[in-house]
Design an enzyme around this catalytic site. Structure first.
Site, PDB file in Angstrom:
ATOM      1  CB  THR A   1       3.506  -0.830 -12.658  1.00 40.86           C
ATOM      2  OG1 THR A   1       3.926  -1.836 -11.717  1.00 40.86           O
ATOM      3  CG2 THR A   1       4.663  -0.484 -13.582  1.00 40.86           C
TER       4      THR A   1
ATOM      5  CE1 TYR B   1       2.207   3.306 -14.501  1.00 41.34           C
ATOM      6  CE2 TYR B   1       0.323   3.318 -15.990  1.00 41.34           C
ATOM      7  CZ  TYR B   1       1.615   2.919 -15.690  1.00 41.34           C
ATOM      8  OH  TYR B   1       2.316   2.148 -16.579  1.00 41.34           O
TER       9      TYR B   1
END
Length: 259
Positions: free
Chosen positions: A34, A101
């Site tokens: 993350t 991401y």
């Protein structure tokens, strides 16, 4: 409930899941790389955790006869709306992630559904607890206890989501009555980071005028963020998922729960 950190269950290991998953289990995959900015350089690791890992979990659940709920993100969208066309993203709208991401998370969704079409993908956004951690609400709470101005970006808009409300949605999905494979679960409404910060200051009794709006160019980051990534829960509600309460109500409750 069995909660396993990555030290005990590394989802990038294709064989690790076999030690834990049994027939009839409900697996909620919260594991993810993350750190959005670090992923720009650490692309191999981000791909392993966010793309290959969910596929490993899905294959294991399918073999064992377990149910899978996989957590995804608003960052699968680009936020490239223009003017009046801007609106909260519906489940079936075109994706267009801007960052490593976001791209690896979107690829992870596809891996899960390819391995297990009856799995659930739950996209959420801007998740916080508001206690002593490093989420946005917690950081703003600590800054509110100090003095002086706090500059916060006002040109990034999303759906702040209290983790307690998200968990309620996940438990509802785990009950098995909802069949839709792709869902959005975020607190209702939209806010900029500036809006969210001011709301935190107000909720804890600090002066909200200490929060000053700035542009993203004042806080340049390695990974681009969508300027707008609010999520619509309309289709999720049609599928049977109870809508989450308005974001401001949830934020007030979250901060009150962690005095």
């Amino acid at each position: 409930m069995l909660a396993l950190p990555s030290a005990e269950w590394d989802i990038t290991d294709p064989t690790a899941a076999e030690r834990f998953i049994q027939s009839g289990d409900v697996v909620v995959n919260c594991a993810a790389y993350t750190n959005v900015d670090a992923a720009e350089e650490d692309q191999k690791r981000a791909h392993a955790v966010n793309t290959l890992g969910p596929g490993n979990v899905a294959h294991a659940c399918a073999r064992a006869g377990a149910q899978l709920i996989h957590i995804s993100t608003d960052y699968v969208f680009s936020g490239s709306f223009e003017g009046a066309q801007r609106h909260p993203y519906e489940i079936d709208e075109e994706t267009g992630p801007l960052s490593v991401y976001g791209r690896t998370k979107l690829a992870g969704e596809l891996e899960v559904l390819a391995a297990m079409p009856d799995a659930h993908i739950v996209r959420t956004a801007w998740v916080y607890e508001g206690a002593d951690g490093n989420d946005f609400a917690a950081v703003m709470r600590r800054l509110a206890a100090g003095d002086g101005p706090v500059d916060v970006v006002a040109d990034q808009v999303g759906s702040p989501t209290y983790v307690g409300d998200l968990v309620g949605a996940l438990l509802e999905i785990a009950d098995g009555a909802i069949r839709e494979p792709l869902l959005h679960a975020a607190n209702d409404g939209e806010a900029s980071r500036f809006d969210q910060a001011k709301a935190v200051f107000e909720a804890v009794g600090a002066d909200p005028d200490r929060v000053r709006p700035v542009g993203s160019d004042r806080h340049r980051r390695p990974a681009p963020r969508p300027r707008y990534s609010a999520l619509s829960s309309r289709r999720s509600a049609e599928a049977g998922l109870t809508p989450l309460r308005p974001w401001r109500n949830a934020l007030t409750a979250a901060l009150a729960a962690h005095p």
